[in-house]
Motif scaffolding. Sequence first.
Motif, PDB file in Angstrom:
ATOM      1  N   GLY A 192       0.797  -1.220   0.000  1.00  0.00           N
ATOM      2  CA  GLY A 192       0.000   0.000   0.000  1.00  0.00           C
ATOM      3  C   GLY A 192       0.827   1.267   0.000  1.00  0.00           C
ATOM      4  O   GLY A 192       0.353   2.331   0.412  1.00  0.00           O
ATOM      5  N   LEU A 193       2.080   1.179  -0.487  1.00  0.00           N
ATOM      6  CA  LEU A 193       2.975   2.326  -0.532  1.00  0.00           C
ATOM      7  C   LEU A 193       3.180   2.799  -1.973  1.00  0.00           C
ATOM      8  O   LEU A 193       2.910   2.075  -2.925  1.00  0.00           O
ATOM      9  N   LYS A 194       3.677   4.021  -2.122  1.00  0.00           N
ATOM     10  CA  LYS A 194       4.045   4.555  -3.424  1.00  0.00           C
ATOM     11  C   LYS A 194       5.521   4.261  -3.686  1.00  0.00           C
ATOM     12  O   LYS A 194       6.285   3.941  -2.768  1.00  0.00           O
ATOM     13  N   LEU A 195       5.918   4.390  -4.942  1.00  0.00           N
ATOM     14  CA  LEU A 195       7.294   4.056  -5.335  1.00  0.00           C
ATOM     15  C   LEU A 195       7.891   5.173  -6.184  1.00  0.00           C
ATOM     16  O   LEU A 195       7.264   5.651  -7.130  1.00  0.00           O
ATOM     17  N   HIS A 196       9.098   5.593  -5.806  1.00  0.00           N
ATOM     18  CA  HIS A 196       9.889   6.526  -6.609  1.00  0.00           C
ATOM     19  C   HIS A 196      11.064   5.742  -7.177  1.00  0.00           C
ATOM     20  O   HIS A 196      11.833   5.139  -6.421  1.00  0.00           O
TER      21      HIS A 196
END
Length: 531
Positions: A156-160
């Motif tokens: 449930g996290l975003k990714l850079h």
Amino acid sequence: MEVSLTSSSQAKVCKTELGCRDLRSCFGKTNEKNKIFARKPNKVSFDTQFSRLRKARLRFTVKAVHSEPILKAKSSTSSKSLDRLRLFVGLPLDAVSDGNTVNHARAIGAGLKALKLLGVEGVELPVWWGVVENEEMGKYDWSGYLAVTEMVQKAGLKLHVSLCFHASIQPRIPLPKWVMKIGEYQSSIFFTDRSGKHYRECLSLAVDDLPVLDGKTPIQVYRDFCESFKSTFSPFIGSTITGISMGLGPDGDLRYPSHHKPAKSGTITGVGEFQCYDTNMLNLLKQHAEASGNPLWGLGGPHDAPTYDHTPNNFFNDHCGSWESPYGDFFLSWYSSELVSHGNRLLSIASSIFGDSEADVYGKVPLMHSWYKTRAHPSELTAGFYNTASRNGYEAVAEMFARNSCKIILPGMDLSDEHQPHESLSSPESLLAHIRTTCNKHGVEVAGQNLASGGLEQIKKNMLGENPVDLFTYQRMGAHFFSPEHFPSFTEFVRSLKQPELHADDLPSEEGEATGSVETSSDPSIHLQTA
């Protein structure tokens, strides 16, 4: 191992306590026990039975108890600034390495859950050219990175994503094998210093448009790499993947490798050395000198410039130094313009390929803060930034980023002047403010990173000041990050960003608390339970 969180229904973190012995051990030396993604032809297989995690005994448990929402924090910081703020944590540099195997997978999986509980928005993943396109040009293997992306999405996290066209020294991740093979008999593809030493961790910017890679130019190869990335990760771009950084040089920075060892807080760094002595750089200098009507100025770099570890002298003297002569201006203008042109070529690729996606595009500019209190600013000059006491060398850089609709990442937001050696005449705070002011003038948004572990109060000051950043990436997940000496302070740091200057009336009552824990269990799998 235990993480206890006190929170409201809005998941505000007030207290975190972590005994991270298990996580720390998982980030040790890579071996078969912490590789749960194995490479198979054309795909990655995941051991659904977690047979290799029988000894992990990790379970995340969240016990939610009824609580009232915490009232809006009474703070001098505007809510608008807090709403824009996004906090990411960097994954290990070798999260994926040789053979496209995911390293530290067990620890990364547990760490992602811990970060999610803390309220961190996402993580940053280095994607190495030397891993994906290692064997031969045009043959890409994204399997390991796809596996990590799926882990991040499930958490449930975003990714850079940081696209790395350079090599890493520690941990050791070299350039692609086929590129290094070319370099064995064509060393001029690498940067070279005055003594003839080659820097083999990235390609010289002077070969950007030369067909030195089996008939293709590096720019063509970088473009093909980015196109392949976009095609492969299109299901994630804009949803899970919200940011993409384009590697611009050594350590991903837009700079020359003038300092082989980056400046660190508490150490005295020399002025560095000009990197203009490979055959192709000398050809460019010769052509520029002849076009300027001064052919003798194109024979090499400044003869009176000091070497890497020396203090400012001769060329960099504050008074009567050659940097202020007509020749000095000629050379420094050329040297810096070549760097900006290189950055423009790479960011143009990123902008054209990813500009129509929902992901933001970034590039990183270093903070060469040593000797900033001198008039010449020699550490910046050797790195390629013609910035002195009388000249703003970051105008051209900011204009270039604005032209390509890209954002700038500035490292060193953890550094303060008071912790720098007096002898280095360093001022990271002044340089950072100078670059940020220039970026603001040109409408370029700034993101931040730290250079060393710690400095959390200084980071907070830079994140929430008059000109706040919208993204900060804390570097980097690993054994130290989860240590009892570090993780509790990081947890408090995250809490303070979410609830700055919390008023006593806003605190939840004891019976209105929710607690979460990361604890040991005989269950071999890592899973999330909610009660």
